[in-house]
Write a protein that holds these residues in place. Structure first.
Motif, PDB file in Angstrom:
ATOM      1  N   ASP A   1      22.507 -89.154 -22.189  1.00  0.00           N
ATOM      2  CA  ASP A   1      23.462 -88.924 -23.273  1.00  0.00           C
ATOM      3  C   ASP A   1      24.868 -89.327 -22.807  1.00  0.00           C
ATOM      4  O   ASP A   1      25.419 -88.738 -21.882  1.00  0.00           O
ATOM      5  CB  ASP A   1      23.448 -87.445 -23.671  1.00  0.00           C
ATOM      6  N   SER A   2      25.429 -90.349 -23.470  1.00  0.00           N
ATOM      7  CA  SER A   2      26.737 -90.854 -23.053  1.00  0.00           C
ATOM      8  C   SER A   2      27.842 -89.820 -23.242  1.00  0.00           C
ATOM      9  O   SER A   2      28.877 -89.899 -22.583  1.00  0.00           O
ATOM     10  CB  SER A   2      27.089 -92.130 -23.823  1.00  0.00           C
ATOM     11  N   ARG A   3      27.648 -88.848 -24.112  1.00  0.00           N
ATOM     12  CA  ARG A   3      28.661 -87.820 -24.305  1.00  0.00           C
ATOM     13  C   ARG A   3      28.843 -87.018 -23.025  1.00  0.00           C
ATOM     14  O   ARG A   3      29.969 -86.843 -22.534  1.00  0.00           O
ATOM     15  CB  ARG A   3      28.274 -86.888 -25.455  1.00  0.00           C
ATOM     16  N   TYR A   4      27.731 -86.529 -22.490  1.00  0.00           N
ATOM     17  CA  TYR A   4      27.812 -85.707 -21.287  1.00  0.00           C
ATOM     18  C   TYR A   4      28.038 -86.560 -20.041  1.00  0.00           C
ATOM     19  O   TYR A   4      28.678 -86.110 -19.084  1.00  0.00           O
ATOM     20  CB  TYR A   4      26.550 -84.858 -21.154  1.00  0.00           C
ATOM     21  N   GLY A   5      27.542 -87.786 -20.073  1.00  0.00           N
ATOM     22  CA  GLY A   5      27.786 -88.695 -18.964  1.00  0.00           C
ATOM     23  C   GLY A   5      29.266 -89.020 -18.835  1.00  0.00           C
ATOM     24  O   GLY A   5      29.832 -88.985 -17.736  1.00  0.00           O
TER      25      GLY A   5
ATOM     26  N   PRO B   1      32.856 -99.820 -19.612  1.00  0.00           N
ATOM     27  CA  PRO B   1      31.703-100.650 -19.231  1.00  0.00           C
ATOM     28  C   PRO B   1      30.381 -99.890 -19.131  1.00  0.00           C
ATOM     29  O   PRO B   1      29.314-100.463 -19.321  1.00  0.00           O
ATOM     30  CB  PRO B   1      32.124-101.210 -17.860  1.00  0.00           C
ATOM     31  N   PHE B   2      30.447 -98.598 -18.838  1.00  0.00           N
ATOM     32  CA  PHE B   2      29.228 -97.804 -18.685  1.00  0.00           C
ATOM     33  C   PHE B   2      28.932 -96.921 -19.900  1.00  0.00           C
ATOM     34  O   PHE B   2      27.767 -96.738 -20.255  1.00  0.00           O
ATOM     35  CB  PHE B   2      29.330 -96.916 -17.437  1.00  0.00           C
ATOM     36  N   PHE B   3      29.969 -96.409 -20.536  1.00  0.00           N
ATOM     37  CA  PHE B   3      29.750 -95.412 -21.585  1.00  0.00           C
ATOM     38  C   PHE B   3      30.259 -95.828 -22.961  1.00  0.00           C
ATOM     39  O   PHE B   3      30.117 -95.083 -23.929  1.00  0.00           O
ATOM     40  CB  PHE B   3      30.415 -94.087 -21.182  1.00  0.00           C
ATOM     41  N   GLY B   4      30.860 -97.013 -23.062  1.00  0.00           N
ATOM     42  CA  GLY B   4      31.370 -97.469 -24.340  1.00  0.00           C
ATOM     43  C   GLY B   4      32.774 -96.941 -24.611  1.00  0.00           C
ATOM     44  O   GLY B   4      33.413 -96.370 -23.722  1.00  0.00           O
ATOM     45  N   SER B   5      33.230 -97.138 -25.823  1.00  0.00           N
ATOM     46  CA  SER B   5      34.598 -96.724 -26.164  1.00  0.00           C
ATOM     47  C   SER B   5      34.646 -95.966 -27.484  1.00  0.00           C
ATOM     48  O   SER B   5      35.634 -96.020 -28.202  1.00  0.00           O
ATOM     49  CB  SER B   5      35.508 -97.959 -26.244  1.00  0.00           C
ATOM     50  N   SER B   6      33.569 -95.265 -27.800  1.00  0.00           N
ATOM     51  CA  SER B   6      33.510 -94.509 -29.049  1.00  0.00           C
ATOM     52  C   SER B   6      34.372 -93.250 -28.952  1.00  0.00           C
ATOM     53  O   SER B   6      34.915 -92.917 -27.897  1.00  0.00           O
ATOM     54  CB  SER B   6      32.067 -94.134 -29.384  1.00  0.00           C
ATOM     55  N   VAL B   7      34.455 -92.530 -30.056  1.00  0.00           N
ATOM     56  CA  VAL B   7      35.368 -91.389 -30.129  1.00  0.00           C
ATOM     57  C   VAL B   7      34.996 -90.285 -29.144  1.00  0.00           C
ATOM     58  O   VAL B   7      35.873 -89.594 -28.615  1.00  0.00           O
ATOM     59  CB  VAL B   7      35.422 -90.842 -31.578  1.00  0.00           C
ATOM     60  N   HIS B   8      33.700 -90.109 -28.857  1.00  0.00           N
ATOM     61  CA  HIS B   8      33.353 -89.028 -27.930  1.00  0.00           C
ATOM     62  C   HIS B   8      33.726 -89.363 -26.482  1.00  0.00           C
ATOM     63  O   HIS B   8      33.877 -88.467 -25.653  1.00  0.00           O
ATOM     64  CB  HIS B   8      31.875 -88.634 -28.043  1.00  0.00           C
ATOM     65  N   ILE B   9      33.901 -90.649 -26.171  1.00  0.00           N
ATOM     66  CA  ILE B   9      34.386 -91.019 -24.848  1.00  0.00           C
ATOM     67  C   ILE B   9      35.833 -90.548 -24.694  1.00  0.00           C
ATOM     68  O   ILE B   9      36.207 -89.936 -23.683  1.00  0.00           O
ATOM     69  CB  ILE B   9      34.308 -92.542 -24.635  1.00  0.00           C
ATOM     70  N   TRP B  10      36.626 -90.829 -25.729  1.00  0.00           N
ATOM     71  CA  TRP B  10      38.013 -90.376 -25.697  1.00  0.00           C
ATOM     72  C   TRP B  10      38.104 -88.851 -25.758  1.00  0.00           C
ATOM     73  O   TRP B  10      38.997 -88.245 -25.166  1.00  0.00           O
ATOM     74  CB  TRP B  10      38.806 -91.001 -26.841  1.00  0.00           C
TER      75      TRP B  10
ATOM     76  N   LEU C   1      44.273 -95.602 -19.341  1.00  0.00           N
ATOM     77  CA  LEU C   1      43.397 -96.501 -18.591  1.00  0.00           C
ATOM     78  C   LEU C   1      42.016 -95.900 -18.375  1.00  0.00           C
ATOM     79  O   LEU C   1      41.055 -96.627 -18.122  1.00  0.00           O
ATOM     80  CB  LEU C   1      44.038 -96.828 -17.241  1.00  0.00           C
ATOM     81  N   GLY C   2      41.918 -94.576 -18.489  1.00  0.00           N
ATOM     82  CA  GLY C   2      40.615 -93.930 -18.359  1.00  0.00           C
ATOM     83  C   GLY C   2      39.604 -94.481 -19.347  1.00  0.00           C
ATOM     84  O   GLY C   2      38.417 -94.651 -19.020  1.00  0.00           O
ATOM     85  N   GLY C   3      40.057 -94.777 -20.558  1.00  0.00           N
ATOM     86  CA  GLY C   3      39.160 -95.352 -21.557  1.00  0.00           C
ATOM     87  C   GLY C   3      38.634 -96.703 -21.142  1.00  0.00           C
ATOM     88  O   GLY C   3      37.447 -97.019 -21.338  1.00  0.00           O
TER      89      GLY C   3
END
Length: 208
Positions: free
Chosen positions: A103-107, A32-41, A25-27
């Motif tokens: 940067d959404s990676r660090y965010g 909504p704020f950072f997307g769902s790309s691989v670096h989010i996971w 569920l974390g994904g």
């Protein structure tokens, strides 16, 4: 297998289910704020792995200090309380981080730390404490640990499939998180009640 051991296996199974359910569920929470790309996971998995590793260390250390089923139940109860802020504060925390880190990676990494770090540490304490409660013969400690981690990992697998295939389609994410928190609290209360009943049973046996 006595009823106490069966209960511990059941609680370990259930904790595995909840851990993976919350991780999945974390994904959805961060999307909504950072997307769902691989670096989010990548951020989510990193935080969960780090938190669990710390939880394993702390749970192992705690289990050496007069381990009891009551203390074991308290871990579940504390985990339940620590999960609730994910529902209450996720949006303002992510909005603040999103507005300050481009940067959404660090965010996403920072948001994952803020939301999941503490509750996952508490949840990570459950497995080593379970092993300590189950081990009564040091010669069978490896066998007991293997069986416990089998049960816990099986719970994680079911938590993954049921959460991703069914629960997210039928319920709101926050409602699922609340349910996990309620389940953890109920399991902790169950362990404490069983512990107290066992103490009373032993006292009655000694008196008779």
């Amino acid at each position: 297998m006595n009823k106490i051991n069966a209960l511990i296996y059941f609680l370990a199974f259930s904790s595995g289910f909840c851990i993976m359910g919350i991780e999945l569920l974390g994904g959805r929470i961060l999307a909504p704020f950072f997307g769902s790309s691989v670096h989010i996971w990548g951020s989510i998995i990193t935080v969960f792995m780090l938190s669990l590793s710390i939880g394993y260390l702390l749970g192992g250390k705690l289990s050496t200090r007069n381990p009891t089923l009551t203390k074991y139940g308290a871990i579940f109860f504390i985990a339940s309380i620590m999960v609730i802020p994910i529902v209450m504060f996720a949006e303002p925390i992510m909005a603040f981080i999103f507005s300050h880190i481009e940067d959404s990676r660090y965010g996403s990494l920072l948001a994952s730390m803020a939301l999941f770090f503490i509750p996952t540490i508490i949840l990570g304490m459950i497995s080593p404490y379970s092993v300590r409660l189950l081990v009564t013969d040091h010669e069978k400690s490896g066998q007991v640990a293997g069986g416990l981690y089998f049960v816990s990992t099986l719970g994680s697998a079911l938590g993954t499939i049921i959460t991703s295939f069914y629960m997210v389609l039928a319920f709101d994410v926050n409602d699922i998180i609340k349910t996990f928190a309620a389940v953890l609290g109920a399991l902790g209360l169950l362990a404490i009640v069983v512990s107290q009943l066992s103490v009373k049973e032993r006292a009655v046996c000694l008196e008779s």
